[in-house]
Design a protein around this motif. Structure first.
Motif, short mmCIF file in Angstrom:
data_model
loop_
_atom_site.label_atom_id
_atom_site.label_comp_id
_atom_site.label_asym_id
_atom_site.label_seq_id
_atom_site.Cartn_x
_atom_site.Cartn_y
_atom_site.Cartn_z
N GLY A 22 31.94 3.70 -20.08
CA GLY A 22 30.75 4.46 -20.27
C GLY A 22 29.68 4.36 -19.32
O GLY A 22 29.48 3.44 -18.45
N PRO A 23 28.71 5.19 -19.48
CA PRO A 23 27.37 4.81 -18.79
C PRO A 23 26.49 3.83 -19.19
O PRO A 23 26.72 3.17 -20.13
CB PRO A 23 26.77 6.34 -18.77
N ARG A 24 25.57 3.51 -18.33
CA ARG A 24 24.66 2.45 -18.46
C ARG A 24 23.78 2.85 -19.74
O ARG A 24 23.17 3.98 -19.67
CB ARG A 24 23.54 2.32 -17.54
N PRO A 25 23.70 1.97 -20.76
CA PRO A 25 22.88 2.39 -22.03
C PRO A 25 21.51 2.17 -21.78
O PRO A 25 20.84 1.11 -22.40
CB PRO A 25 23.62 1.50 -22.95
N ASP A 26 20.85 3.09 -21.16
CA ASP A 26 19.26 2.92 -20.81
C ASP A 26 18.25 2.81 -22.19
O ASP A 26 17.32 1.98 -22.27
CB ASP A 26 18.85 4.16 -20.16
N HIS A 27 18.86 3.25 -23.19
CA HIS A 27 18.06 3.08 -24.57
C HIS A 27 18.18 1.81 -25.16
O HIS A 27 17.45 1.53 -26.03
CB HIS A 27 18.34 4.12 -25.69
N LEU A 28 18.98 0.85 -24.63
CA LEU A 28 19.26 -0.45 -25.09
C LEU A 28 18.91 -1.35 -24.15
O LEU A 28 19.90 -1.87 -23.19
CB LEU A 28 20.73 -0.53 -25.49
#
Length: 70
Positions: A22-28
């Motif tokens: 998956g994509p980079r978890p920007d919110h974490l």
């Protein structure tokens, strides 16, 4: 006039160097930091292990504070 497309970075035709799906978890923020280290240094890197260790330490410290166990 040269209109060729140049790609800088990893070969887009190969699988990523990191092991995360998956994509980079920007919110974490901690997970994003580990994701970035895995992209920069490769999934087998000591730097990635160190980032994970520091992230776990941070999470444990925060959990202890929230529980009032400190």
């Amino acid at each position: 006039m040269d209109i060729s497309v140049r790609h800088y970075g990893p070969d887009p035709n190969q699988s990523p160097a990191h092991a995360f799906r998956g994509p980079r978890p920007d919110h974490l923020p901690l997970s994003a930091s580990i994701f970035d280290a895995s992209v920069s240094y490769g999934k087998e890197s000591q730097a990635v292990a160190e980032k994970m260790y520091l992230a776990i330490q941070s999470l444990e410290s925060e959990l202890i504070k929230l529980r009032g166990d400190a």
